[in-house]
Design an enzyme around this catalytic site. Structure first.
Site, short mmCIF file in Angstrom:
data_model
loop_
_atom_site.label_atom_id
_atom_site.label_comp_id
_atom_site.label_asym_id
_atom_site.label_seq_id
_atom_site.Cartn_x
_atom_site.Cartn_y
_atom_site.Cartn_z
N ASP A 109 0.85 -1.21 0.00
CA ASP A 109 0.00 0.00 0.00
C ASP A 109 0.88 1.25 0.00
O ASP A 109 1.09 1.88 1.04
CB ASP A 109 -0.89 -0.07 1.26
CG ASP A 109 -1.79 1.14 1.43
OD1 ASP A 109 -2.04 1.86 0.45
OD2 ASP A 109 -2.26 1.35 2.57
N LYS A 151 0.45 3.80 -2.47
CA LYS A 151 -0.37 4.91 -3.02
C LYS A 151 0.44 5.83 -3.93
O LYS A 151 0.60 7.04 -3.65
CB LYS A 151 -0.99 5.73 -1.88
CG LYS A 151 -1.90 4.94 -0.96
CD LYS A 151 -2.59 5.86 0.04
CE LYS A 151 -3.50 5.12 1.01
NZ LYS A 151 -2.80 4.34 2.03
N LEU A 152 0.93 5.31 -5.04
CA LEU A 152 1.76 6.11 -5.94
C LEU A 152 0.96 7.25 -6.60
O LEU A 152 -0.21 7.08 -6.95
CB LEU A 152 2.36 5.21 -7.04
CG LEU A 152 3.67 4.52 -6.66
CD1 LEU A 152 3.49 3.54 -5.53
CD2 LEU A 152 4.26 3.80 -7.87
N ASP A 194 2.37 10.43 -9.24
CA ASP A 194 3.44 11.24 -9.82
C ASP A 194 3.15 11.35 -11.32
O ASP A 194 2.07 10.94 -11.77
CB ASP A 194 4.81 10.57 -9.54
CG ASP A 194 5.95 11.58 -9.47
OD1 ASP A 194 5.99 12.48 -10.35
OD2 ASP A 194 6.78 11.49 -8.57
N ASN A 211 5.19 8.74 -16.44
CA ASN A 211 6.43 8.00 -16.71
C ASN A 211 7.10 7.52 -15.43
O ASN A 211 7.60 6.39 -15.35
CB ASN A 211 7.39 8.90 -17.51
CG ASN A 211 8.61 8.13 -17.97
OD1 ASN A 211 8.50 7.08 -18.60
ND2 ASN A 211 9.79 8.63 -17.62
N THR A 212 7.10 8.36 -14.40
CA THR A 212 7.71 7.98 -13.13
C THR A 212 6.94 6.84 -12.47
O THR A 212 7.53 5.88 -11.94
CB THR A 212 7.76 9.21 -12.19
OG1 THR A 212 8.51 10.23 -12.85
CG2 THR A 212 8.40 8.89 -10.86
N GLN A 234 -10.98 6.30 13.47
CA GLN A 234 -11.74 6.11 12.23
C GLN A 234 -13.13 6.70 12.40
O GLN A 234 -13.72 6.62 13.48
CB GLN A 234 -11.83 4.61 11.89
CG GLN A 234 -10.50 3.97 11.52
CD GLN A 234 -10.08 4.29 10.08
OE1 GLN A 234 -10.56 5.25 9.49
NE2 GLN A 234 -9.18 3.50 9.55
N GLY A 274 -6.81 -3.25 10.74
CA GLY A 274 -5.56 -3.05 11.46
C GLY A 274 -5.73 -3.31 12.94
O GLY A 274 -5.73 -4.45 13.41
N ARG A 275 -5.91 -2.23 13.71
CA ARG A 275 -5.90 -2.32 15.17
C ARG A 275 -6.88 -3.32 15.79
O ARG A 275 -6.52 -3.94 16.79
CB ARG A 275 -6.11 -0.91 15.75
CG ARG A 275 -4.86 -0.06 15.62
CD ARG A 275 -5.13 1.41 15.75
NE ARG A 275 -5.87 1.91 14.59
CZ ARG A 275 -6.27 3.16 14.44
NH1 ARG A 275 -5.99 4.05 15.38
NH2 ARG A 275 -6.93 3.53 13.36
O1 C5P Z 1 -6.16 0.20 12.48
P1 C5P Z 1 -7.15 0.39 11.37
O2 C5P Z 1 -8.10 -0.79 11.18
O3 C5P Z 1 -7.87 1.71 11.45
O4 C5P Z 1 -6.23 0.42 10.04
C1 C5P Z 1 -6.74 0.71 8.78
C2 C5P Z 1 -5.63 0.66 7.76
O5 C5P Z 1 -6.15 1.08 6.51
C3 C5P Z 1 -4.45 1.58 8.05
O6 C5P Z 1 -3.28 0.95 7.54
C4 C5P Z 1 -4.76 2.83 7.28
O7 C5P Z 1 -3.61 3.53 6.88
C5 C5P Z 1 -5.46 2.24 6.05
N1 C5P Z 1 -6.36 3.15 5.34
C6 C5P Z 1 -7.44 3.76 5.95
N2 C5P Z 1 -8.26 4.61 5.23
C7 C5P Z 1 -8.01 4.84 3.92
C8 C5P Z 1 -6.92 4.21 3.29
C9 C5P Z 1 -6.10 3.37 4.05
O8 C5P Z 1 -7.70 3.55 7.13
N3 C5P Z 1 -8.81 5.60 3.22
#
Ligand code: C5P
Length: 233
Positions: free
Chosen positions: A60, A62-63, A65, A68-69, A191, A211-212
């Site tokens: 993840d 998220k490019l 630019d 070409n890059t 969130q 994540g958490r």
């Molecule tokens: O800990 P949690 O469940 O909130 O983690 C969500 C993951 O999803 C994190 O790595 C966060 O950077 C990523 N993310 C997000 N919302 C976005 C894009 C990515 O929460 N719009």
């Protein structure tokens, strides 16, 4: 495409990451997300090491630019043998097409390529006042998702609450990868636009990024299995 749970491995270093993944020995191997913090701190070797352990990987980064890059950077990432990578849809259709070209190997294979529509940290107010975008959040997301589809991408990252809108706009086969997932009986942390694994499934997410609720759980394997049960089985 079968539904799956992707664990966001938002850890600062190799040791913490591997200690976390070690807990899954003897259970099924989760699909994992490596983000900027871990990648910038540990580099491509960390990706290779996690891949060698048999995990699927969403890199993840998220490019965003000039085309070409991004094309050249994607060529490098395709050599890492990850399963999913992403760009910002705001980088334009030309940039997304270039990303796809750079990512595709000579034999035609490539990782899945998805685009971020609008970050879930961006509110309607920020969209208008800061980014000076006059269209509504939903119009912007539907338009960016349509651009990603036009460029030939596989899907988008969006809030689970927007997965239905994306499917309506781009078709059922266009993938939605959705963070912002919390169990009904747990804290929301920072969130805002969140929902449960079960509700994300109903709305139409193909992959949830968690994540958490898993990484900070007393028993991460049990939390992962709970997500899989509510979302994917
Ligand atoms: O800990 P949690 O469940 O909130 O983690 C969500 C993951 O999803 C994190 O790595 C966060 O950077 C990523 N993310 C997000 N919302 C976005 C894009 C990515 O929460 N719009």
């Amino acid at each position: 495409m079968t539904k799956d749970v992707i664990i966001a491995c938002d850890f600062p270093d190799r040791e913490t990451t591997l200690a976390f993944l070690d807990r899954f020995q003897g259970s099924r191997k989760p699909f994992v997300k490596i983000g900027m913090e871990l990648f910038y701190g540990t580099g491509p070797d960390m990706v290779r090491e996690i891949k060698a352990r048999g995990h699927r990987i969403f890199l993840d980064l998220k490019l965003h630019d000039i085309p070409n890059t991004v094309k050249k950077a994607m060529h490098v990432l395709s050599g890492l043998d990850v399963d999913m990578v992403n760009v910002h849809a705001s980088g334009t259709v030309a940039m997304m097409k270039a990303a796809l070209e750079g990512l595709t190997r000579p034999d035609g294979t490539r990782p899945l390529l998805i685009a971020v529509t609008q970050l879930t940290s961006t509110s309607e107010e920020i969209l208008h006042k800061d980014l000076l975008i006059g269209a509504s959040m939903n119009e912007t997301i539907a338009h960016y998702a349509a651009n990603a589809r036009e460029a030939g991408l596989d899907g988008v990252v969006c809030s689970p609450l927007e997965a239905g809108l994306v499917k309506e706009t781009c078709g059922a086969g266009f993938l939605t990868v959705t963070p912002g997932i919390r169990f009904a009986d747990a804290a929301s942390d920072d969130q805002v636009r969140i929902t449960t694994p079960a509700r994300a499934r109903e709305i139409g997410s193909d992959f949830i990024v968690v994540g958490r609720p898993i990484t900070q759980a007393d028993d991460p394997v049990a939390a992962y299995e709970r997500c899989m049960k509510e979302f994917a089985e």
